[in-house]
Scaffold this motif. Structure first.
Motif, PDB file in Angstrom:
ATOM      1  N   LEU A  76      -3.087   9.944   1.790  1.00 57.30           N
ATOM      2  CA  LEU A  76      -2.892   9.691   3.219  1.00 57.30           C
ATOM      3  C   LEU A  76      -2.521   8.227   3.434  1.00 57.30           C
ATOM      4  O   LEU A  76      -3.265   7.327   3.032  1.00 57.30           O
ATOM      5  N   ASP A  77      -1.379   7.994   4.055  1.00 55.60           N
ATOM      6  CA  ASP A  77      -0.870   6.642   4.256  1.00 55.60           C
ATOM      7  C   ASP A  77      -1.089   6.194   5.695  1.00 55.60           C
ATOM      8  O   ASP A  77      -0.340   6.585   6.579  1.00 55.60           O
ATOM      9  N   GLU A  78      -2.096   5.390   5.914  1.00 53.10           N
ATOM     10  CA  GLU A  78      -2.462   4.941   7.265  1.00 53.10           C
ATOM     11  C   GLU A  78      -2.241   6.035   8.302  1.00 53.10           C
ATOM     12  O   GLU A  78      -1.484   5.847   9.256  1.00 53.10           O
ATOM     13  N   PRO A  79      -2.914   7.171   8.128  1.00 55.28           N
ATOM     14  CA  PRO A  79      -2.589   8.312   8.987  1.00 55.28           C
ATOM     15  C   PRO A  79      -2.902   8.067  10.463  1.00 55.28           C
ATOM     16  O   PRO A  79      -2.277   8.667  11.322  1.00 55.28           O
ATOM     17  N   LYS A 138       0.828  -1.211   0.000  1.00 55.12           N
ATOM     18  CA  LYS A 138       0.000   0.000   0.000  1.00 55.12           C
ATOM     19  C   LYS A 138       0.861   1.260   0.000  1.00 55.12           C
ATOM     20  O   LYS A 138       0.646   2.174  -0.801  1.00 55.12           O
ATOM     21  N   SER A 139       1.844   1.294   0.903  1.00 49.88           N
ATOM     22  CA  SER A 139       2.710   2.477   0.973  1.00 49.88           C
ATOM     23  C   SER A 139       3.461   2.671  -0.331  1.00 49.88           C
ATOM     24  O   SER A 139       3.615   3.791  -0.811  1.00 49.88           O
ATOM     25  N   THR A 140       3.906   1.564  -0.898  1.00 46.65           N
ATOM     26  CA  THR A 140       4.659   1.661  -2.147  1.00 46.65           C
ATOM     27  C   THR A 140       3.790   2.289  -3.245  1.00 46.65           C
ATOM     28  O   THR A 140       4.247   3.178  -3.969  1.00 46.65           O
ATOM     29  N   PHE A 173       2.023  11.237   6.113  1.00 48.80           N
ATOM     30  CA  PHE A 173       2.858  10.053   6.298  1.00 48.80           C
ATOM     31  C   PHE A 173       2.347   9.144   7.407  1.00 48.80           C
ATOM     32  O   PHE A 173       1.763   9.584   8.393  1.00 48.80           O
ATOM     33  N   GLN A 174       2.654   7.862   7.229  1.00 50.95           N
ATOM     34  CA  GLN A 174       2.274   6.841   8.207  1.00 50.95           C
ATOM     35  C   GLN A 174       2.844   7.172   9.592  1.00 50.95           C
ATOM     36  O   GLN A 174       2.199   6.976  10.596  1.00 50.95           O
ATOM     37  N   GLY A 175       4.068   7.712   9.625  1.00 50.19           N
ATOM     38  CA  GLY A 175       4.708   7.983  10.924  1.00 50.19           C
ATOM     39  C   GLY A 175       4.817   9.464  11.249  1.00 50.19           C
ATOM     40  O   GLY A 175       5.815   9.892  11.824  1.00 50.19           O
TER      41      GLY A 175
HETATM   42 MG   LIG Z   1       2.603   1.210   4.764  1.00 52.68          MG
END
Ligand SMILES: [Mg+2]
Ligand SMILES: Nc1ncnc2c1ncn2[C@@H]1O[C@H](COP(=O)(O)OP(=O)(O)OP(=O)(O)O)[C@@H](O)[C@H]1O
Lengths: 279, 259
Positions: free
Chosen positions: B167-170, B55-57, B91-93
């Motif tokens: 939005l990546d797993e925010p 997913k992130s990719t 970002f996720q983080g």
């Molecule tokens: Mg990810």
């Protein structure tokens, strides 16, 4: 409309009655206890002559320092000697950090600089700075230059290394943030690299400072007519332990003060840093 | 010059995206396999997939931070060739600048684009207000809770006025309660300032709560698109709604075949 009260970190100030247990576990109280115990043990050891006549009593050290404030040794009062050592450190430390920190940053940012400097640096790094004392005296004589040179050699390594690692350890996704927001390479360096490396740079400066004190002492022990190292060696030659211990105590105090100043500078430059709770 | 937009043209167009990472010069990691996806203007699309399904990719490819091995991404018909401010990435983080205050973080985009100080302060103030962080302008990230940090992340991406938000797993790092609350906030923000949104999550409820359309990913590498669900529930949605639960059941059933 928006309620984020449940997310706000709250500092809860509890009120508790003063109890004996609280006093006994109070930080400042414990500091006091530990200091008192130390000086008592020291005094008892001196009175009992554990080290025969080699250990002065604490009050004798204070008295000795007081006298040195007014009776010059080798033409300088105690303050003069403190300044002599401090000056050497300031000059050496300033030169080293002004060269080493930018060089470390550039090594981390540019692989050509890295490829040129790193092998030389890796070769010289393991050599203890004190190994340079004799050659420094041969090159520069016994004057100020050789002492400053030793300090530069000693402080250069941690300054460079920590600046280098500070940049190397930056979270790479932060560069992605800059580029997604429309920034270029220059923005990445100014907005991310430098500020992210500040804490590491300051850690390097702190280490460099303590190394600088070792270096200046060693250099003064070998040859000097001024400085705190000179006082210590003179005390030894005159068999006056109070002078030796007095010199040691003053070094600790001055070194501590300088390190506090660097910490203060860091708090000023990096106000974002999480306050590390000292308890 | 911008191309004339044809009516009905997709805002985001992913065509046959395949990604193979080469690790240590030798080992090939096949992460995405022929992903095709169109997102319409102002549509809210959620990509739902388990951990490690690429997913992130996919999102980083659409952002322009990675190049696809095959296929291409177009935004408004223009091929994506690198990262750029017309796409906002959360970002996720979190990835906040620890050395900047909330205000400094949010105004970074306009600042990098050379917007004058007074103007970018106004922009930042607007988005800080939009995400509900009034009064926290001068706080540093470490003084904020997780939910508040991600609000800053969202405001920072919005402040560039991007046409597309990624939005990546925010909310992946938040506790259930804060997460639920942030989902409501996301829906509110999106209603207030409509954008084309591509939202990645591994949480079914989050997907159904937010999406116009849900794209599920298969649970093993290489990531493939599995099923596309249209979510026609009225907003604001209720997790306990019959239709909500029915769709949830349907997605769970279908996923279990492949997970
Ligand atoms: Mg990810
Ligand atoms: N730069 C890279 N080089 C090599 N492999 C990579 C790289 N980036 C990602 N991968 C691989 O791609 C796979 C999928 O990663 P990705 O982060 O896209 O998954 P994800 O669905 O976002 O996972 P998560 O739910 O944990 O965030 C991982 O197994 C990872 O090892």
């Amino acid at each position: 409309m928006v309620d984020i009260a449940n997310e706000i970190k709250q500092q809860v100030q509890e009120r508790r009655p003063l109890t004996l247990a609280m006093i006994l576990t109070n930080r400042w109280f414990l500091y006091g206890v530990s200091m008192l115990a130390f000086f008592l043990a020291w005094d008892m050891a001196a009175v009992a002559r554990v080290f025969s006549s080699g250990l002065p009593r604490p009050y004798e050290v204070v008295l000795q320092l007081w006298r040195m404030m007014f009776d010059p040794l080798a033409g300088k009062s105690l303050l003069g000697h403190i300044w002599a050592s401090t000056q050497r450190i300031l000059i050496g430390f300033t030169i080293a950090s002004l060269v080493a920190v930018p060089l470390g940053l550039m090594m981390a940012l540019n692989r050509y600089v890295n490829a040129i400097v790193k092998p030389l640096f890796d070769l010289l790094k393991p050599m203890p700075p004190l190994a340079w004392i004799s050659i420094a005296i041969l090159w520069f004589g016994i004057g100020e230059t050789s002492k400053v040179f030793i300090i530069i050699i000693g402080t250069f390594v941690p300054c460079l290394l920590d600046a280098y690692n500070g940049v190397r350890l930056v979270e790479p996704e932060l560069y992605d943030v800059i580029r997604m927001l429309g920034g270029n390479r220059r923005h990445e360096i100014i907005q991310v690299c430098f500020p992210a490396a500040f804490p590491a740079i300051f850690a390097g400066l702190q280490i460099a400072l303590s190394i600088a004190w070792s270096c200046v002492l060693a250099a003064e022990l070998v040859s000097a007519r001024s400085g705190l190292g000179f006082i210590i060696i003179l005390g030894m030659n005159l068999s006056r332990p109070a002078m030796v211990v007095g010199g040691m105590v003053v070094i600790a105090l001055v070194a501590w003060t300088m390190s506090q100043l660097v910490s203060g500078l860091e708090r000023f430059v990096c106000p974002w840093k999480r306050e590390i709770d000292s308890r | 010059m911008r191309e004339e937009r044809h009516p009905g043209q997709a805002k985001i167009e992913c065509k046959d995206i395949t990604k193979v990472f080469i690790q240590k010069g030798k080992q090939r990691v096949h992460v995405l396999d022929h992903i095709s996806l169109d997102v319409k203007e102002n549509e809210f699309v959620v990509i739902l997939g388990p951990g490690q399904s690429g997913k992130s990719t996919l999102l980083r490819i659409i952002a322009g931070l990675e190049t696809p091995t095959e296929g291409h991404v177009r935004i408004d018909g223009q091929e994506v060739e690198g990262p750029g401010p017309e796409r906002g990435l959360v970002f996720q983080g979190y990835m906040l600048f620890a050395w900047k205050t909330v205000l400094g973080n949010v105004e970074m985009g306009p600042k990098l684009r050379g917007v004058p100080k007074k103007e970018r302060r106004e922009i930042a103030a607007h988005y800080i207000h939009l995400v509900g962080l009034d009064g926290f302008e001068n706080h540093y990230p470490h003084q904020l809770s997780g939910g508040m940090k991600q609000r800053v992340g969202i405001a920072r991406a919005y402040a560039n006025n991007p046409q597309v938000m990624l939005l990546d797993e925010p909310f992946g790092q938040l506790d259930a309660q804060t997460r639920y609350f942030m989902e409501k906030e996301t829906a509110r923000i999106w209603e207030t300032e409509k954008r084309t949104i591509l939202f990645v999550t591994n949480n079914i409820d989050e997907a159904i709560y937010l999406a116009d359309r849900i794209v599920t990913m298969e649970g093993k590498l290489p990531g493939r698109m599995h099923v596309v669900y249209r979510v026609d529930l009225p907003r604001p949605r209720e997790h306990t709604d019959m239709a909500f639960l029915k769709l949830r059941h349907e997605i769970t059933e279908a996923s279990e075949l492949t997970l």
